[in-house]
Design a protein around this motif. Structure first.
Motif, PDB file in Angstrom:
ATOM      1  N   SER A  32       0.821  -1.206   0.000  1.00  0.00           N
ATOM      2  CA  SER A  32       0.000   0.000   0.000  1.00  0.00           C
ATOM      3  C   SER A  32       0.862   1.265   0.000  1.00  0.00           C
ATOM      4  CB  SER A  32      -0.914  -0.014   1.224  1.00  0.00           C
ATOM      5  OG  SER A  32      -1.610   1.193   1.343  1.00  0.00           O
ATOM      6  N   MET A  33       1.867   1.309   0.874  1.00  0.00           N
ATOM      7  CA  MET A  33       2.729   2.496   0.946  1.00  0.00           C
ATOM      8  C   MET A  33       3.548   2.679  -0.322  1.00  0.00           C
ATOM      9  SD  MET A  33       4.216   2.985   4.772  1.00  0.00           S
ATOM     10  CE  MET A  33       4.206   1.279   5.227  1.00  0.00           C
ATOM     11  N   VAL A  34       4.117   1.602  -0.822  1.00  0.00           N
ATOM     12  CA  VAL A  34       4.944   1.689  -2.029  1.00  0.00           C
ATOM     13  C   VAL A  34       4.087   2.153  -3.212  1.00  0.00           C
ATOM     14  CG1 VAL A  34       6.279   0.327  -3.687  1.00  0.00           C
ATOM     15  CG2 VAL A  34       6.692   0.050  -1.234  1.00  0.00           C
ATOM     16  N   ALA A  35       2.887   1.616  -3.337  1.00  0.00           N
ATOM     17  CA  ALA A  35       1.994   2.017  -4.434  1.00  0.00           C
ATOM     18  C   ALA A  35       1.580   3.482  -4.301  1.00  0.00           C
ATOM     19  CB  ALA A  35       0.763   1.119  -4.462  1.00  0.00           C
ATOM     20  N   TYR A  36       1.293   3.911  -3.086  1.00  0.00           N
ATOM     21  CA  TYR A  36       0.892   5.309  -2.855  1.00  0.00           C
ATOM     22  C   TYR A  36       1.981   6.269  -3.329  1.00  0.00           C
ATOM     23  CZ  TYR A  36      -0.240   9.605  -0.354  1.00  0.00           C
ATOM     24  OH  TYR A  36      -0.500  10.920  -0.040  1.00  0.00           O
TER      25      TYR A  36
ATOM     26  N   CYS B  46       8.165   2.664   5.796  1.00  0.00           N
ATOM     27  CA  CYS B  46       9.009   1.576   5.291  1.00  0.00           C
ATOM     28  C   CYS B  46      10.159   2.141   4.475  1.00  0.00           C
ATOM     29  CB  CYS B  46       8.206   0.602   4.437  1.00  0.00           C
ATOM     30  SG  CYS B  46       7.635   1.270   2.867  1.00  0.00           S
ATOM     31  N   ALA B  47      11.196   1.351   4.347  1.00  0.00           N
ATOM     32  CA  ALA B  47      12.339   1.679   3.498  1.00  0.00           C
ATOM     33  C   ALA B  47      13.095   0.390   3.219  1.00  0.00           C
ATOM     34  CB  ALA B  47      13.255   2.693   4.160  1.00  0.00           C
ATOM     35  N   SER B  48      13.753   0.378   2.081  1.00  0.00           N
ATOM     36  CA  SER B  48      14.531  -0.784   1.680  1.00  0.00           C
ATOM     37  C   SER B  48      15.937  -0.327   1.333  1.00  0.00           C
ATOM     38  CB  SER B  48      13.872  -1.434   0.456  1.00  0.00           C
ATOM     39  OG  SER B  48      14.694  -2.433  -0.082  1.00  0.00           O
TER      40      SER B  48
ATOM     41  N   GLY C 195       8.862   5.360   2.348  1.00  0.00           N
ATOM     42  CA  GLY C 195       7.524   5.942   2.432  1.00  0.00           C
ATOM     43  C   GLY C 195       7.001   5.926   3.857  1.00  0.00           C
ATOM     44  N   VAL C 196       6.190   6.923   4.153  1.00  0.00           N
ATOM     45  CA  VAL C 196       5.529   7.015   5.454  1.00  0.00           C
ATOM     46  C   VAL C 196       4.054   7.260   5.182  1.00  0.00           C
ATOM     47  CG1 VAL C 196       5.359   8.362   7.583  1.00  0.00           C
ATOM     48  CG2 VAL C 196       7.594   7.853   6.622  1.00  0.00           C
ATOM     49  N   GLU C 197       3.209   6.574   5.924  1.00  0.00           N
ATOM     50  CA  GLU C 197       1.767   6.734   5.763  1.00  0.00           C
ATOM     51  C   GLU C 197       1.364   8.190   5.976  1.00  0.00           C
ATOM     52  OE1 GLU C 197      -0.727   4.802   4.889  1.00  0.00           O
ATOM     53  OE2 GLU C 197       0.251   2.861   4.853  1.00  0.00           O
TER      54      GLU C 197
END
Length: 137
Positions: free
Chosen positions: A64-68, A102-104, A119-121
């Motif tokens: 969800s976060m990555v897509a946003y 999240c982060a990679s 990304g952060v919500e």
């Protein structure tokens, strides 16, 4: 003459006086707003935020976060299969068990590394999660 009639209105001092009179963008108002924002940030309780390695149970939140952020053009899109494959390179920030960031980290053969899928919500931004995610590496 018309120039004499409107000249006072066009001076910088006149503009500043109007700003002071109206507030909002007056220097004192800006200083007050910054002071209040700093107090609110200091008062936030981030002790419940923790950063940990991502787990497969986090995939829905990660997707969800990555897509946003990809839809906004801030990150590259990642498929669910890519996220599952690369789960070991992800870290997540969570607040009371809810994944909020999240982060990679992708390490190239040359020894270079790239932070991906950061990304952060919405609603959790600007509270230091990004910085805490970076500090895991």
């Amino acid at each position: 003459m018309i120039e004499n009639d409107v000249y006072d209105i066009l001076t910088i001092e006149s503009c500043l006086e109007k700003r002071n009179a109206l507030g909002g963008v007056a220097p004192q108002q800006v200083a007050y707003a910054v002071d209040q924002a700093e107090k609110r940030l200091t008062a936030r309780d981030n002790s419940a935020v923790k950063v940990r390695s991502a787990r497969l149970t986090d995939i829905d939140a990660l997707e969800s976060m990555v897509a946003y952020w990809a839809n906004l053009g801030e990150n590259l899109p990642r498929s669910r299969n890519e996220l599952v494959r690369d789960i070991g390179s992800f870290a997540v920030a969570e607040h009371h068990g809810e994944v909020t960031g999240c982060a990679s980290l992708y390490v190239y053969d040359s020894g270079l590394a790239e932070i991906r899928s950061l990304g952060v919500e919405a609603g959790w931004q600007g509270q230091g999660r990004e910085r805490r995610l970076f500090s895991t590496w």
